[in-house]
Design an enzyme around this catalytic site. Structure first.
Site, PDB file in Angstrom:
ATOM      1  N   ASP A 131       9.746 147.901  -1.124  1.00  0.00           N
ATOM      2  CA  ASP A 131       9.892 146.842  -0.120  1.00  0.00           C
ATOM      3  C   ASP A 131       9.526 146.983   1.249  1.00  0.00           C
ATOM      4  O   ASP A 131       9.504 146.143   2.043  1.00  0.00           O
ATOM      5  CB  ASP A 131      11.580 146.132  -0.105  1.00  0.00           C
ATOM      6  N   ARG A 175      12.316 141.672  -1.962  1.00  0.00           N
ATOM      7  CA  ARG A 175      13.878 141.266  -1.888  1.00  0.00           C
ATOM      8  C   ARG A 175      13.739 140.306  -0.699  1.00  0.00           C
ATOM      9  O   ARG A 175      13.124 139.202  -0.734  1.00  0.00           O
ATOM     10  CB  ARG A 175      14.547 142.392  -1.571  1.00  0.00           C
ATOM     11  N   ASN A 218     -13.102 125.792  -2.814  1.00  0.00           N
ATOM     12  CA  ASN A 218     -12.736 124.940  -3.684  1.00  0.00           C
ATOM     13  C   ASN A 218     -11.647 125.703  -4.578  1.00  0.00           C
ATOM     14  O   ASN A 218     -11.230 125.561  -5.842  1.00  0.00           O
ATOM     15  CB  ASN A 218     -13.694 124.559  -4.362  1.00  0.00           C
TER      16      ASN A 218
HETATM   17  O1  F6P Z   1      14.378 146.768  -4.111  1.00  0.00           O
HETATM   18  C1  F6P Z   1      13.187 147.029  -5.015  1.00  0.00           C
HETATM   19  C2  F6P Z   1      12.932 145.697  -5.899  1.00  0.00           C
HETATM   20  O2  F6P Z   1      11.866 145.922  -6.705  1.00  0.00           O
HETATM   21  C3  F6P Z   1      13.087 144.329  -5.014  1.00  0.00           C
HETATM   22  O3  F6P Z   1      11.576 144.136  -4.633  1.00  0.00           O
HETATM   23  C4  F6P Z   1      13.532 143.300  -6.246  1.00  0.00           C
HETATM   24  O4  F6P Z   1      13.923 142.185  -5.652  1.00  0.00           O
HETATM   25  C5  F6P Z   1      14.473 144.206  -6.875  1.00  0.00           C
HETATM   26  O5  F6P Z   1      13.942 145.551  -6.669  1.00  0.00           O
HETATM   27  C6  F6P Z   1      14.270 143.869  -8.572  1.00  0.00           C
HETATM   28  O6  F6P Z   1      15.352 144.495  -9.075  1.00  0.00           O
HETATM   29  P1  F6P Z   1      15.656 144.976 -10.639  1.00  0.00           P
HETATM   30  O7  F6P Z   1      14.614 146.030 -10.944  1.00  0.00           O
HETATM   31  O8  F6P Z   1      16.846 144.980 -10.918  1.00  0.00           O
HETATM   32  O9  F6P Z   1      15.147 143.574 -11.379  1.00  0.00           O
END
Ligand code: F6P
Length: 325
Positions: A131, A175, A218
């Protein structure tokens, strides 16, 4: 201050490409400087349950190119309780671990901070998350690889979007942070990005529509930063409702964004930061995250690293706007 002889390493939270390179760097650099190393499996759960193994330089052979984490990862519920953390501390003592290295994101470093406060354990963090949302470091381990993965996917979506003259809303991870969305939009030549750091989501969609999506083109691609309330599906439905003349599709990239062999950039970052952990310990540093700023390795106190307001360079928004006309 108690002398540190043995260092325990764990990976926690969402995995990220380059975590293995970081485990390798911490292990080899520690052994090189005379420390013993122990690998802790399944994040903090492994500390609570005593899943701990002696590491040698061979334990980390041939892992630099591998995605995921050989130590496995978890979001531990038990470590969130005082009883769980007490158990973790006792297991740490039993295993002879004097300092803990935590590779992970916001939640993982928050856990390290609380643990260090409660038990006076030296903890060092490494920013391991796709992230890029940790404060005090320009980059986090895994971000660059994920960015490249997203761009590769969007390039492919572009082919079919162009053939069918469609608008695609592509949802990416992040996130609460829009680094992946904004930068992948610039790198893939997308028409717009909808990110939490910009004006309201509704305004961002209006701007995109207002520019006349199909005036000169387009097909269009809009990268949408994930959000529980208004992800790509939300915008696609709205555009379909309000502009039935457009042919709209959604692509949610999902967990494929977290996998794959780390880029050279992530491997180098993980190696530098991993070696930086041992320098920090020798330097008497405690309870800091090792980060990188302006190409220099820096120490960031946990309380800063976990701040939720890492700023995005606003010029990135202007660049995308100007280049997507
Ligand atoms: O923090 C890393 C991340 O991949 C975020 O980008 C995402 O919101 C979350 O973890 C997804 O988590 P999980 O693997 O628990 O679905």
């Amino acid at each position: 201050m108690k002398k540190i002889n043995c260092i325990g390493i764990l990976t926690s939270g969402g995995d990220s490409p380059g975590m293995n390179a970081a485990i390798r760097a911490v292990t080899r650099s520690a052994i090189c400087k005379g420390f013993a190393v122990k690998g802790i499996y399944r994040g903090y759960d492994g500390l609570v349950n005593g899943e701990i193994k002696e590491f040698t330089t061979e334990s980390v052979s041939n892992i630099i190119a591998k995605g995921g984490t050989i130590l496995k990862s978890a979001r531990s519920q038990s470590f969130m309780t005082p009883e769980g953390r007490k158990q973790a501390f006792e297991n740490m003592q039993k295993a002879g671990i004097d300092a803990l290295v935590v590779i992970g994101g916001n939640g993982s470093l928050s856990g390290a901070r609380v643990f260090a406060q409660e038990f006076d354990v030296p903890c060092i963090g490494l920013p391991g998350t796709i992230d890029n949302d940790l404060y005090g470091t320009d980059l986090t381990i895994g971000y660059d690889t994920t960015l490249n993965t997203i761009v590769e996917c969007v390039d492919k979506i572009r082919d079919t979007a162009t053939s069918h003259e469609r608008i695609f809303f592509v949802e990416v991870m992040g996130r609460d942070a829009g680094f992946l969305a904004q930068n992948s939009a610039i790198a893939s030549g997308a028409e717009a990005a909808i990110i939490p750091e910009d004006s309201t989501d509704a305004d961002q969609l209006e701007q995109f529509i207002g520019r006349g999506i199909r005036k000169s083109k387009n097909s269009s691609i809009v990268i949408v930063s994930e959000s529980p309330k208004c992800g790509a599906m939300f915008y696609a439905e709205r555009v379909k409702r309000e502009y039935p003349q457009y042919d709209v599709r959604v692509s949610i990239l999902g967990h494929l964004q977290r996998g794959g062999s780390p880029s050279a950039r992530d491997r180098i970052l993980a190696s530098r930061l991993g070696a930086g952990v041992i320098d920090a310990i020798l330097d008497g540093q405690r309870n800091v995250m090792i980060g990188i700023r302006n190409d220099e390795v820096v120490y960031v106190p946990f309380s800063d690293a976990i701040r939720s307001d890492k700023a995005m360079n606003k010029s990135l928004i202007r660049v995308l706007d100007e280049l997507s006309i």
